[in-house]
Design a protein around this motif. Sequence first.
Motif, PDB file in Angstrom:
ATOM      1  N   GLN A 100       0.748  -1.171   0.141  1.00  0.00           N
ATOM      2  CA  GLN A 100      -0.039  -0.142  -0.145  1.00  0.00           C
ATOM      3  C   GLN A 100       0.703   1.360   0.018  1.00  0.00           C
ATOM      4  N   SER A 101       1.993   1.499   0.753  1.00  0.00           N
ATOM      5  CA  SER A 101       2.831   2.307   0.861  1.00  0.00           C
ATOM      6  C   SER A 101       3.474   2.789  -0.696  1.00  0.00           C
ATOM      7  N   GLN A 102       3.643   1.763  -1.462  1.00  0.00           N
ATOM      8  CA  GLN A 102       4.100   1.761  -2.571  1.00  0.00           C
ATOM      9  C   GLN A 102       3.173   2.396  -3.784  1.00  0.00           C
ATOM     10  N   GLY A 103       1.775   2.232  -3.381  1.00  0.00           N
ATOM     11  CA  GLY A 103       0.918   2.512  -4.308  1.00  0.00           C
ATOM     12  C   GLY A 103       0.298   1.184  -5.147  1.00  0.00           C
ATOM     13  N   GLN A 104       0.480   0.231  -4.714  1.00  0.00           N
ATOM     14  CA  GLN A 104       0.111  -1.035  -5.516  1.00  0.00           C
ATOM     15  C   GLN A 104      -1.297  -1.336  -5.030  1.00  0.00           C
ATOM     16  N   MET A 105      -2.414  -0.363  -5.615  1.00  0.00           N
ATOM     17  CA  MET A 105      -3.536  -0.627  -4.876  1.00  0.00           C
ATOM     18  C   MET A 105      -4.433  -1.615  -5.455  1.00  0.00           C
ATOM     19  N   THR A 106      -4.221  -2.038  -6.728  1.00  0.00           N
ATOM     20  CA  THR A 106      -5.413  -3.108  -6.890  1.00  0.00           C
ATOM     21  C   THR A 106      -5.176  -4.307  -6.194  1.00  0.00           C
ATOM     22  N   PHE A 107      -3.829  -4.864  -6.080  1.00  0.00           N
ATOM     23  CA  PHE A 107      -3.543  -6.174  -5.570  1.00  0.00           C
ATOM     24  C   PHE A 107      -4.130  -5.807  -3.967  1.00  0.00           C
ATOM     25  N   THR A 108      -3.515  -4.782  -3.462  1.00  0.00           N
ATOM     26  CA  THR A 108      -3.661  -4.511  -2.068  1.00  0.00           C
ATOM     27  C   THR A 108      -5.454  -4.535  -1.845  1.00  0.00           C
ATOM     28  N   ASN A 109      -6.105  -3.672  -2.423  1.00  0.00           N
ATOM     29  CA  ASN A 109      -7.854  -3.749  -2.471  1.00  0.00           C
ATOM     30  C   ASN A 109      -8.098  -5.046  -2.416  1.00  0.00           C
ATOM     31  N   VAL A 110      -7.645  -5.869  -3.523  1.00  0.00           N
ATOM     32  CA  VAL A 110      -8.364  -7.135  -3.674  1.00  0.00           C
ATOM     33  C   VAL A 110      -8.223  -8.179  -2.515  1.00  0.00           C
ATOM     34  N   LEU A 111      -6.695  -8.108  -1.795  1.00  0.00           N
ATOM     35  CA  LEU A 111      -6.368  -8.640  -0.698  1.00  0.00           C
ATOM     36  C   LEU A 111      -7.190  -8.373   0.574  1.00  0.00           C
ATOM     37  N   SER A 112      -7.399  -7.221   0.570  1.00  0.00           N
ATOM     38  CA  SER A 112      -8.062  -6.303   1.843  1.00  0.00           C
ATOM     39  C   SER A 112      -9.849  -6.961   1.747  1.00  0.00           C
ATOM     40  N   VAL A 113     -10.207  -7.189   0.741  1.00  0.00           N
ATOM     41  CA  VAL A 113     -11.720  -7.507   0.699  1.00  0.00           C
ATOM     42  C   VAL A 113     -11.636  -9.082   0.771  1.00  0.00           C
ATOM     43  N   ALA A 114     -10.711  -9.915   0.195  1.00  0.00           N
ATOM     44  CA  ALA A 114     -10.473 -11.087  -0.058  1.00  0.00           C
ATOM     45  C   ALA A 114     -10.445 -11.857   1.081  1.00  0.00           C
ATOM     46  N   GLU A 115      -9.590 -11.159   1.934  1.00  0.00           N
ATOM     47  CA  GLU A 115      -9.259 -11.608   3.334  1.00  0.00           C
ATOM     48  C   GLU A 115     -10.545 -12.400   4.274  1.00  0.00           C
ATOM     49  N   ASN A 116     -11.644 -11.178   4.184  1.00  0.00           N
ATOM     50  CA  ASN A 116     -12.863 -11.671   4.968  1.00  0.00           C
ATOM     51  C   ASN A 116     -13.689 -12.399   4.011  1.00  0.00           C
ATOM     52  N   LEU A 117     -13.766 -12.254   2.829  1.00  0.00           N
ATOM     53  CA  LEU A 117     -14.728 -13.062   2.067  1.00  0.00           C
ATOM     54  C   LEU A 117     -14.115 -14.566   2.015  1.00  0.00           C
ATOM     55  N   ILE A 118     -13.114 -14.669   2.140  1.00  0.00           N
ATOM     56  CA  ILE A 118     -12.396 -16.219   2.049  1.00  0.00           C
ATOM     57  C   ILE A 118     -12.771 -16.854   3.241  1.00  0.00           C
ATOM     58  N   MET A 119     -12.518 -15.798   4.371  1.00  0.00           N
ATOM     59  CA  MET A 119     -12.782 -16.346   5.821  1.00  0.00           C
ATOM     60  C   MET A 119     -14.386 -16.784   5.992  1.00  0.00           C
ATOM     61  N   ALA A 120     -15.177 -15.878   5.192  1.00  0.00           N
ATOM     62  CA  ALA A 120     -16.664 -16.247   5.622  1.00  0.00           C
ATOM     63  C   ALA A 120     -16.908 -17.712   4.494  1.00  0.00           C
ATOM     64  N   GLY A 121     -16.363 -17.754   3.516  1.00  0.00           N
ATOM     65  CA  GLY A 121     -16.698 -18.890   2.482  1.00  0.00           C
ATOM     66  C   GLY A 121     -16.195 -20.146   3.132  1.00  0.00           C
ATOM     67  N   ILE A 122     -14.766 -20.164   3.803  1.00  0.00           N
ATOM     68  CA  ILE A 122     -14.463 -21.367   4.442  1.00  0.00           C
ATOM     69  C   ILE A 122     -15.405 -21.743   5.581  1.00  0.00           C
ATOM     70  N   ALA A 123     -15.851 -20.966   6.518  1.00  0.00           N
ATOM     71  CA  ALA A 123     -16.609 -21.267   7.391  1.00  0.00           C
ATOM     72  C   ALA A 123     -18.037 -21.792   6.870  1.00  0.00           C
ATOM     73  N   MET A 124     -18.524 -21.171   5.649  1.00  0.00           N
ATOM     74  CA  MET A 124     -19.890 -21.691   5.189  1.00  0.00           C
ATOM     75  C   MET A 124     -19.592 -23.093   4.692  1.00  0.00           C
ATOM     76  N   VAL A 125     -18.634 -23.406   3.853  1.00  0.00           N
ATOM     77  CA  VAL A 125     -18.592 -24.631   3.273  1.00  0.00           C
ATOM     78  C   VAL A 125     -18.200 -25.646   4.337  1.00  0.00           C
ATOM     79  N   ALA A 126     -17.285 -25.325   5.289  1.00  0.00           N
ATOM     80  CA  ALA A 126     -16.849 -26.438   6.185  1.00  0.00           C
ATOM     81  C   ALA A 126     -17.631 -26.868   7.292  1.00  0.00           C
ATOM     82  N   ALA A 127     -18.519 -25.785   7.720  1.00  0.00           N
ATOM     83  CA  ALA A 127     -19.335 -25.931   9.087  1.00  0.00           C
ATOM     84  C   ALA A 127     -20.271 -27.072   9.124  1.00  0.00           C
ATOM     85  N   PRO A 128     -20.779 -27.316   7.925  1.00  0.00           N
ATOM     86  CA  PRO A 128     -21.729 -28.556   7.780  1.00  0.00           C
ATOM     87  C   PRO A 128     -20.926 -30.018   8.326  1.00  0.00           C
ATOM     88  N   PHE A 129     -19.403 -29.742   8.124  1.00  0.00           N
ATOM     89  CA  PHE A 129     -18.787 -31.193   8.220  1.00  0.00           C
ATOM     90  C   PHE A 129     -18.090 -31.050   9.728  1.00  0.00           C
TER      91      PHE A 129
END
Length: 595
Positions: free
Chosen positions: A378-407
């Motif tokens: 982010q300090s270098q201005g690599q914004m596309t990659f940083t923005n994707v990671l920032s939102v993906a971290e939480n969405l991946i977390m929710a996705g893993i929980a949703m898929v794995a919770a039944p098991f």
Amino acid sequence: MSTNKMTNSDIIKKIYIKLLPVQVMVAIVAALNTLVDSIIAGNFLGKEVMAAMGLFSPVMTIFGLSYVISVGAQILCCKHIGQGESKKLISLFSTCVVFLGSISIIFSALMIIFRYPLAGFLGATGQSRDFLAQYIFGISFGLVGQVMMNMLMCFLSLNNKIKLSYIGMGIMGGLNVGLDILLVCVLQMGAFGMGLATSISHLVTGILLFISFLKKDQTVYFQFGNFCFGRLGEAAILGMPSAMFTIGATIKAYSMNATLLSVGGLDAAAAMAVQGNVCSFVGALPSGIGGTTLMLSGIYYGEEDQESMKQVLKQSLRIGIFVTVIGMAAIIAFSGPIASLFYTKGEAVWLLTRRMLILFPGFLVFNAIFNIFTKIYQSQGQMTFTNVLSVAENLIMAGIAMVAAPFFGCDAVWLSFSASDLLCLILIAISVFIKSGKITFRPEDWLKMDKASCIPPEDRMAFTLHSMEDVINISEKIVDFCDEKGINPKYSYIAGLCMEEMAGNIVTYGFKPSKKNSIDIRLMYKEGKVILKIRDDCQQFDPKSRMEQYFPEDPLKNIGIRMIGKLASDIDYKNNIGLNVLTITIGDGVCGSAH
């Protein structure tokens, strides 16, 4: 000639350890205030007021988006510090203060005027609507203080005002608790008193911090006029990961609550509430590590100092992993007592909460590492990659929980925190592989710095000095470097002399026998000029102010400094984050033409 590197990270390690507690404490004090408000509201105002206050959280989330501007401005200001662009720095900082202050005042007025419709819009009905409207009335007065306080806290460290940071946090926390007791418990002012207590504590702290930025003998200060509102868009783009994280976190919270209710019922949701409380405190560790990394990497990126960027990465990882491992171990070790703070030992909800406290803390280590890399990018201005990671971290977390919770039941939710950050780190590793074309563990490859933003290795040198013997040896190396670059012998001699004179003064007068002092030297050949940067952690001293001084009774006083002032093309001094930084430019832009 290969680049000479005889460096260590002593200075960066010291300043990192100095800055980190401030970044961590800001988040902890805010969480503590929220916790105290909840305890007092729950015990003296009842669950109806507690529920009404909870409904106000989406509004505070929206105001949290002010971080988008303030964090982006901090990145740009750190870059300006590194590049020695003081006018741009002051202009941008002042603009952000005026803009965020004005917007928060306008929103505060609108919230006061339309507090009852807003309470209804947030879902409150009947008496709960009245409670929420009263709370909105009280808390609205201090929103400008809260926004200013959050922004100014980020900049205090740049002025090396660490003590003021602690004083401000102490005043805010003490006032909030004291006024909660006075207004709610003694004067019985209800929900309005609860909101007003928060407002006053934020306003007083915000005013105190703002006053400290009115003095002009510091790196960052407020100056009315010469605003640059057009640059707020640039700041917003750089701060966008904060908004992306908020969006992802909102979706994650909704999804995880639904998942837990489906597999574990109300007990699981209650355990998740404890996780949120605990995470608001221990989450300050990776958050503070990320904030410290962002500040230092922004400054050194502006200086085009790749060697210091590497040292920041190394120190961030070492300190970050060490601190979060301790935090993780502490939560696991005290999982039982922590669970007992909320529920009765032995009950099903207590057992589920304790298991959560054993399984989820591992994410602290992975999250710290994740924060380090995203903040550096982010300090270098690599914004596309940083923005994707920032939102993906939480969405991946929710996705893993949703898929794995039944098991795997609730365990899948608790472990999804670590799994998400681990997957994000794998994505970062893949991006490093793609950019470098190889599997690598070199810090410079993981920094992913664009070649255009770096001084080529053959055009720079980096040294760390500890003694006068080092000064003499490195002076000779600097002359040799300049000669091999084909630089005019006059400028080669001046470069070596400047380093020897200025660094020698630091060793002689700045070093203390009781401390482990050092000097970082950075030499760059850029655009036909030799740029010498001398950085030390000794007592603040501005040699530039001594260059025009002449004492008839002692003509030799400051003679070395005055000589350097006449030989150099340009000299700039700043005290950044507690470090003396002297930049000496030598040559006329065509250093090699007169060889």
